[in-house]
Scaffold this motif. Structure first.
Motif, short mmCIF file in Angstrom:
data_model
loop_
_atom_site.label_atom_id
_atom_site.label_comp_id
_atom_site.label_asym_id
_atom_site.label_seq_id
_atom_site.Cartn_x
_atom_site.Cartn_y
_atom_site.Cartn_z
N THR A 1 24.58 35.58 34.54
CA THR A 1 24.92 34.44 33.51
C THR A 1 25.87 34.78 32.49
O THR A 1 26.69 33.84 31.98
CB THR A 1 23.50 33.84 33.17
N THR A 2 25.91 36.04 31.93
CA THR A 2 26.54 36.52 31.10
C THR A 2 27.25 37.74 31.26
O THR A 2 26.66 38.71 32.13
CB THR A 2 25.77 36.61 29.83
N TRP A 3 28.48 38.00 31.28
CA TRP A 3 29.14 39.16 31.52
C TRP A 3 29.26 40.20 30.39
O TRP A 3 29.31 39.84 29.25
CB TRP A 3 30.56 39.05 31.95
N LYS A 4 29.26 41.43 30.86
CA LYS A 4 29.35 42.38 29.66
C LYS A 4 30.48 42.55 28.97
O LYS A 4 31.71 42.65 29.61
CB LYS A 4 28.96 43.82 29.99
N GLN A 5 30.61 42.22 27.47
CA GLN A 5 31.76 42.30 26.74
C GLN A 5 32.51 43.57 26.76
O GLN A 5 33.83 43.46 26.95
CB GLN A 5 31.40 41.74 25.30
N GLU A 6 32.09 44.57 26.36
CA GLU A 6 32.87 45.97 26.13
C GLU A 6 33.08 46.42 27.67
O GLU A 6 32.19 46.24 28.70
CB GLU A 6 31.77 46.80 25.32
N ALA A 7 34.14 47.06 27.70
CA ALA A 7 34.36 47.91 29.06
C ALA A 7 33.80 49.32 29.07
O ALA A 7 33.25 49.65 28.02
CB ALA A 7 35.98 48.15 29.01
N GLU A 8 33.84 49.46 30.50
CA GLU A 8 33.17 50.86 30.69
C GLU A 8 33.95 51.91 30.10
O GLU A 8 35.28 51.78 29.48
CB GLU A 8 33.19 51.19 32.25
N GLY A 9 33.33 53.33 29.93
CA GLY A 9 33.99 54.28 29.40
C GLY A 9 35.36 54.74 30.16
O GLY A 9 35.54 54.46 31.30
N SER A 10 35.99 55.54 29.45
CA SER A 10 37.25 56.27 30.03
C SER A 10 36.92 57.18 31.36
O SER A 10 37.72 57.32 32.47
CB SER A 10 38.10 57.06 29.16
N ILE A 11 35.75 57.62 31.54
CA ILE A 11 35.48 58.38 32.60
C ILE A 11 35.32 57.56 33.70
O ILE A 11 35.74 57.82 34.90
CB ILE A 11 33.87 59.22 32.22
N TYR A 12 34.65 56.44 33.63
CA TYR A 12 34.60 55.41 34.96
C TYR A 12 35.97 55.03 35.45
O TYR A 12 36.20 55.12 36.56
CB TYR A 12 33.92 54.14 34.56
N HIS A 13 36.91 54.76 34.54
CA HIS A 13 38.19 54.30 34.94
C HIS A 13 39.19 55.43 35.42
O HIS A 13 39.82 55.30 36.44
CB HIS A 13 38.99 53.60 33.61
N LEU A 14 38.76 56.71 34.86
CA LEU A 14 39.44 57.93 35.67
C LEU A 14 38.89 58.00 37.16
O LEU A 14 39.78 58.58 37.70
CB LEU A 14 39.16 59.23 34.74
N ALA A 15 37.58 58.03 37.12
CA ALA A 15 36.94 57.95 38.63
C ALA A 15 37.84 57.05 39.52
O ALA A 15 38.27 57.34 40.47
CB ALA A 15 35.72 58.02 38.32
N SER A 16 38.07 55.76 38.90
CA SER A 16 38.78 54.66 39.63
C SER A 16 39.84 55.04 40.14
O SER A 16 40.46 55.08 41.37
CB SER A 16 38.60 53.58 39.16
N ILE A 17 40.65 55.62 39.25
CA ILE A 17 41.94 55.93 39.54
C ILE A 17 42.23 57.33 40.27
O ILE A 17 43.26 57.08 41.32
CB ILE A 17 42.85 56.40 38.26
N LEU A 18 41.41 57.90 40.27
CA LEU A 18 41.36 59.43 41.19
C LEU A 18 41.13 58.79 42.66
O LEU A 18 41.41 59.24 43.47
CB LEU A 18 40.32 60.35 40.90
N PHE A 19 40.25 57.65 43.00
CA PHE A 19 39.92 57.28 44.16
C PHE A 19 41.06 56.48 44.79
O PHE A 19 41.54 56.74 45.89
CB PHE A 19 38.67 56.06 44.10
N VAL A 20 41.79 55.80 43.96
CA VAL A 20 42.82 55.05 44.40
C VAL A 20 44.05 56.18 44.89
O VAL A 20 44.44 56.11 45.85
CB VAL A 20 43.49 54.27 43.19
N VAL A 21 44.39 57.22 43.90
CA VAL A 21 45.28 58.07 44.49
C VAL A 21 44.98 59.12 45.43
O VAL A 21 45.62 59.23 46.37
CB VAL A 21 45.73 59.09 43.06
#
Length: 308
Positions: A19-39
């Motif tokens: 019903t409500t979405w989290k306003q703040e984004a996840e930390g930089s470690i999570y996004h770094l992990a996603s980038i590593l997966f893509v590459v």
């Protein structure tokens, strides 16, 4: 039908919706992990492609583990990501060991780059081929004979790495053998695995030569274990024999200035005028057993065929 409908309805609507979405984004470690997966998933094939994939995916799972431990505080997410990181790390170490175990000397590495790599042969398969010849390159000094007509037995298959070999019969020149060509492919093809024979030509080194030699029995054992290697050598030997045939063809004239063409079927009438016609099965067997280095018997002008 009603039970199936209730099952799908419970599967879709039973869990709470967002019903409500989290306003703040996840930390930089999570996004770094996603980038590593893509590459990481953009890696290629082969040993170095596997090293690329497992290294980046392992780092991605490690970052996900740190993110689950510090930000999410979820033991199950941390456990799964850490297990996947461990698997990638073990695979990376295993592939690294394989890469180190298939290192070759300079001459074998150059042979792989020039002959086997363009055919798409992997290093692991090439390693089996190299081990079959004991990873040894033999030296043949200038004017020394590799084989003598009517004396040397046909007990190996050799590939010239460097230098030049002169092929003669009864003292008359036939053709040269250059690097990346087999020294005895016609002799190899003329015998069955259980048969024995001797060379009908003399092979002499015109320069200091280096060649790789596979013992006949040992190579046939390798063929029996690995059919892919057997087909590979069959293609290489067939191509080598064809090159030798056309090298001889360039030196043959059938009289009146005409050049002999090995594709013409009437050659058999010219070469063997007194031989009765063979039945189809016998004729195919006769052609299969013939050596490309034998001189045509009925050629009218052999001067250009025998002299350099």
């Amino acid at each position: 039908m009603g039970e199936n409908a209730s099952f799908w309805e419970s599967l879709i609507y039973a869990h709470p919706t967002c019903t409500t979405w989290k306003q703040e984004a996840e930390g930089s470690i999570y996004h770094l992990a996603s980038i590593l997966f893509v590459v990481g998933f953009m890696g290629g094939s082969g040993f170095f492609g596997l090293l690329y994939v497992f290294s980046l995916l392992g780092l991605g799972f490690l970052c996900s583990s740190v993110w689950a431990w510090l930000d999410v505080c979820a033991a199950d997410i941390f456990s799964w990501n850490f297990v996947l990181f461990t698997i990638c790390f073990v695979q990376f170490v295993y592939v690294t060991y394989q890469v180190r175990s298939v290192a070759f000397d300079r001459e074998f590495q150059e042979l792989y780059s020039a002959l086997f790599q363009p055919l798409g042969i992997s290093l692991t398969v090439y390693r089996k081929i190299v081990l079959c010849c004991d990873a040894e390159v033999v030296t043949l000094e200038k004017e020394h004979c590799y084989a003598m007509q009517g004396k040397t037995p046909i007990d190996k298959l050799s590939l010239l790495v460097s230098g030049r070999i002169r092929v003669t019969v009864d003292g008359e020149f036939l053709h040269y053998i250059f690097p990346l060509q087999f020294l005895d492919s016609p002799e190899w093809d003329s015998l069955r695995p259980t048969e024995e024979g001797i060379f009908q030509v003399t092979l002499t080194a015109e320069t200091d030569c280096r060649y790789v030699a596979w013992r006949r029995k040992k190579l046939y054992l390798l063929f029996a274990k690995h059919r892919f290697i057997s087909r590979l050598f069959s293609i290489l030997i067939g191509s080598d024999i064809a090159e030798k045939l056309y090298a001889l063809n360039d030196r043959v004239h059938v009289g009146q200035g005409f050049r002999y063409d090995i594709r013409l079927p009437n050659f058999y009438h010219v070469a063997l005028p007194e031989t009765p016609p063979l039945q189809p099965s016998l004729q195919s067997h006769h052609l299969q057993r013939g050596s490309p280095r034998r001189k045509p018997a009925g050629v009218t002008n052999c001067g250009s065929f025998l002299t350099p």
